[in-house]
Scaffold this motif. Structure first.
Motif, PDB file in Angstrom:
ATOM      1  N   ILE A 198       0.853  -1.188   0.000  1.00 24.42           N
ATOM      2  CA  ILE A 198       0.000   0.000   0.000  1.00 24.42           C
ATOM      3  C   ILE A 198       0.890   1.239   0.000  1.00 24.42           C
ATOM      4  CG2 ILE A 198      -1.741   1.314   1.264  1.00 24.42           C
ATOM      5  CD1 ILE A 198      -2.779  -1.258   2.421  1.00 24.42           C
ATOM      6  N   ASP A 224      -1.524  -1.087  -4.003  1.00 26.05           N
ATOM      7  CA  ASP A 224      -2.756  -0.340  -3.739  1.00 26.05           C
ATOM      8  C   ASP A 224      -2.345   1.111  -3.502  1.00 26.05           C
ATOM      9  OD1 ASP A 224      -5.057   0.827  -2.774  1.00 26.05           O
ATOM     10  OD2 ASP A 224      -5.191  -0.407  -0.963  1.00 26.05           O
ATOM     11  N   TYR A 283      -3.249   4.634  -2.408  1.00 26.49           N
ATOM     12  CA  TYR A 283      -4.288   5.324  -1.641  1.00 26.49           C
ATOM     13  C   TYR A 283      -4.104   6.823  -1.791  1.00 26.49           C
ATOM     14  CZ  TYR A 283      -6.782   7.226   2.397  1.00 26.49           C
ATOM     15  OH  TYR A 283      -7.611   7.969   3.213  1.00 26.49           O
ATOM     16  N   HIS A 331      -7.105   3.225   5.986  1.00 19.51           N
ATOM     17  CA  HIS A 331      -7.333   2.608   4.682  1.00 19.51           C
ATOM     18  C   HIS A 331      -6.820   1.175   4.666  1.00 19.51           C
ATOM     19  CE1 HIS A 331      -7.562   2.206   0.305  1.00 19.51           C
ATOM     20  NE2 HIS A 331      -6.306   1.749   0.344  1.00 19.51           N
TER      21      HIS A 331
END
Length: 614
Positions: free
Chosen positions: A290, A317, A319, A355
């Motif tokens: 992330i 990912d 964010y 998140h």
């Protein structure tokens, strides 16, 4: 990762708080462990536990837990990465669960509390009631990753994972008194340095320490594990160092990837988290990462992180967090922040971990690499100007002024600071020492802080580097770990820190840096990472978790800042100069010299007080 609360009474069962009140205080840390809650009440103790299930998700992993002999009652927050090896080495039998807590309670029976703590490799805070010796023991991991607070009164001892669980406990609420020197240190550094807190009767267990309370109220503190401030028998970094450390880090990641719940890594554009991610990928082919992306291009380093993910073949990912979201989260953040804490980068960390918690319960971070491998530019600054501090201050001041005028030097610190100790302390502070002394007239720093920033025994550049690393480890790193723990656990997320594995720290502590010769920060880690990605990618500039603080304070947050500092009672007014503090904030808004980070420290103090005290 969890949260716990413990009471140990000096006067027996009758003086324990009611079960209902105990449960109310325990619930303050429910976000640290939302999966299960358990309590136990004994003749002179109460233990409560909020569990975040990571290993052995069954009820067998719940706490409080009693040792097989019945002698020890235990609550434990953290992760022990060598628990399987310990179970095998000590031939532990009849384990009732596959959790690391199970191994700990069996070891207590077999080798005792102190020896067990010495054997543990991980991050932990432990509270233990020993029914045989009628003692209450508290132990904290050697890096200070996990928090452990306690308060002591005539009635007994209260210990907990959160500061507010201690100072809001009935035994302490009527006797709370601010400690001026630690409040001063908070305003300067933005956090409470162990073993102290801003209250006279509330403390933190030092990293690597064991604190034992007797039933008669006596206590004994012992440093079980520590890393030396004095350089001894260190070997030079050489060509073998990179392969040796990569092998160590690979073994560490193999241990720290053990989890019964989903796990991923945080991936930034620096060196540390990409190296952790690379080794995680080597051990777990489907590991995901992330990355935080911000909507301000001048502060955004996600493009570099994307290149890392591509080179490592890691699914990523991204964010994207907008400035408006960070601003909107400030009140929620301070509601969860149970102690005064002034690091504004905890805001994006709070949202990033929120998140991450949507899909994972465990994350791996790269924290600790800068402290262990000399990653901050200030290390180089101290080396380059060390010789000046061997010159008497009265001679040095005009000399530095002359060097700067002749463009032979561009740094003024040796002109302003008498000692390296003063300079390093100022490096970590966000309110200038002179301003701080005016805000807290005639209030000295604590002995513990002065000892931590004492470099009097330094006699060479090599010793200076090691002593600086020791200071960074037990000072600045503690603020970083506080930020990560409080932000992540507010979202019920565990963050593991591979660089702070015991094996990693022991290896780095045995090395003598070559920084005086090559002048490359974190050269060993960069060379380690070059085994996985191109060197051209490694040398790109890292920005860190930054937000446009100055802009926010002067625009979106200005009204709230003015309200909290100028329009409501200032918490601690009896021990500080409120007029001077307000004048400094006014100076900031009038384009004076006062820093934006210093204003944030003051603002954060008042926000914490309003949410949790006033």
């Amino acid at each position: 990762m969890c949260g716990f609360l413990g009471e140990f009474s000096f006067n027996g069962l009758d003086s324990l708080t009611s079960s209902n009140r105990f449960s109310e205080i325990l619930a303050l840390s429910k976000h640290r462990g939302p999966d299960a809650t358990g309590t136990k009440r004994g003749e002179n103790f109460q233990l409560g536990f909020n569990r975040l299930s990571i290993l052995d998700l069954s009820p067998n992993g719940n706490q409080p837990k009693q040792s097989p002999s019945g002698r020890y009652d235990v609550v434990f927050n953290g992760e022990i990465y060598n628990f399987k090896a310990l179970a095998e080495n000590y031939q532990l039998k009849d384990l009732q669960s596959t959790s690391d807590t199970e191994v700990i309670v069996h070891l207590f029976d077999k080798i005792g509390i102190e020896q067990t703590v010495k054997e543990l490799n991980g991050m932990f805070a432990i509270a233990v009631v020993d029914s045989k010796t009628q003692t209450f023991s508290l132990a904290r991991d050697f890096s200070g990753i996990k928090p452990l607070f306690y308060g002591m009164t005539d009635q007994g001892v209260v210990s907990a994972s959160q500061f507010d669980q201690v100072f809001k406990h009935p035994w302490l609420t009527n006797s709370l008194e601010l400690r001026p020197d630690i409040v001063k240190e908070y305003f300067g550094f933005g956090y409470m340095q162990a073993p102290n807190t801003v209250y006279q009767s509330v403390f933190q267990v030092n990293p690597g320490a064991l604190v034992v309370f007797q039933k008669n109220g006596k206590l004994n503190k012992k440093q079980v594990i520590s890393f030396s401030k004095i350089m001894t028998n260190q070997k030079k970094e050489d060509n073998k160092t990179v392969s040796q450390y990569n092998k160590i880090l690979g073994a560490i990641l193999k241990r720290q990837l053990i989890s019964d719940v989903p796990i991923a890594t945080f991936l930034s554009g620096g060196v540390d988290s990409p190296l952790v991610t690379a080794h995680a990928k080597s051990n777990k082919s489907d590991i995901k990462a992330i990355t935080l992306e911000v909507d301000d291009k001048s502060l955004n380093e996600s493009e570099i992180a994307k290149d890392y993910a591509k080179e490592l073949s890691v699914e990523q990912d991204i964010y994207l967090v907008k400035a408006s979201e960070i601003l909107e989260s400030i009140d929620r953040y301070f509601e969860k922040c149970a102690e005064p804490f002034g690091d504004y980068s905890s805001l994006p960390t709070y949202l990033l971990t929120k998140h991450a918690a949507k899909n994972y319960k465990v994350m791996l971070s790269g924290d600790g690499g800068d402290e262990l491998f000399y990653g901050y530019p200030r290390f180089r600054q101290f080396l380059e100007h060390y010789y000046l501090f061997n010159i008497p201050f009265s001679i040095r001041k005009p000399l530095v002024r002359l060097l700067n005028r002749c463009n032979l030097s561009s740094i003024s610190a040796p002109y302003y600071y008498r000692t390296i100790s003063d300079w390093q302390m100022a490096k970590h502070m966000h309110i200038f020492p002179d301003h701080l002394d005016e805000m807290f007239p005639n209030i000295p720093y604590s002995k513990e802080l002065l000892d931590l920033y004492n470099f009097d025994e330094v006699s060479s550049k090599k010793q200076l580097l090691h002593s600086l690393r020791h200071n960074e480890f037990y000072a600045h790193l503690q603020r970083v770990l506080t930020k990560v723990d409080r932000s992540s656990m507010a979202n019920s997320l565990e963050v593991r820190v591979p660089f702070l594995d015991k094996e990693s720290i022991m290896f780095t502590w045995s090395l003598r840096s070559n920084l005086p010769h090559h002048k490359v920060l974190k050269k060993t880690l960069k060379n380690c990472l070059s085994q996985f990605v191109p060197e051209s990618l490694i040398n790109k500039s890292k920005m860190g978790f930054m937000v446009p603080l100055d802009d926010w304070l002067k625009n979106q947050l200005k009204e709230d800042v003015i309200h909290h500092i100028f329009e409501i009672p200032f918490y601690g007014a009896e021990i500080l100069d409120v007029k001077r503090i307000k004048a400094s904030v006014t100076d900031y808004y009038n384009d004076g010299l006062f820093s934006s980070w210093g204003v944030w420290h003051i603002y954060a103090w008042q926000k914490w007080a309003v949410k949790h005290v006033l």
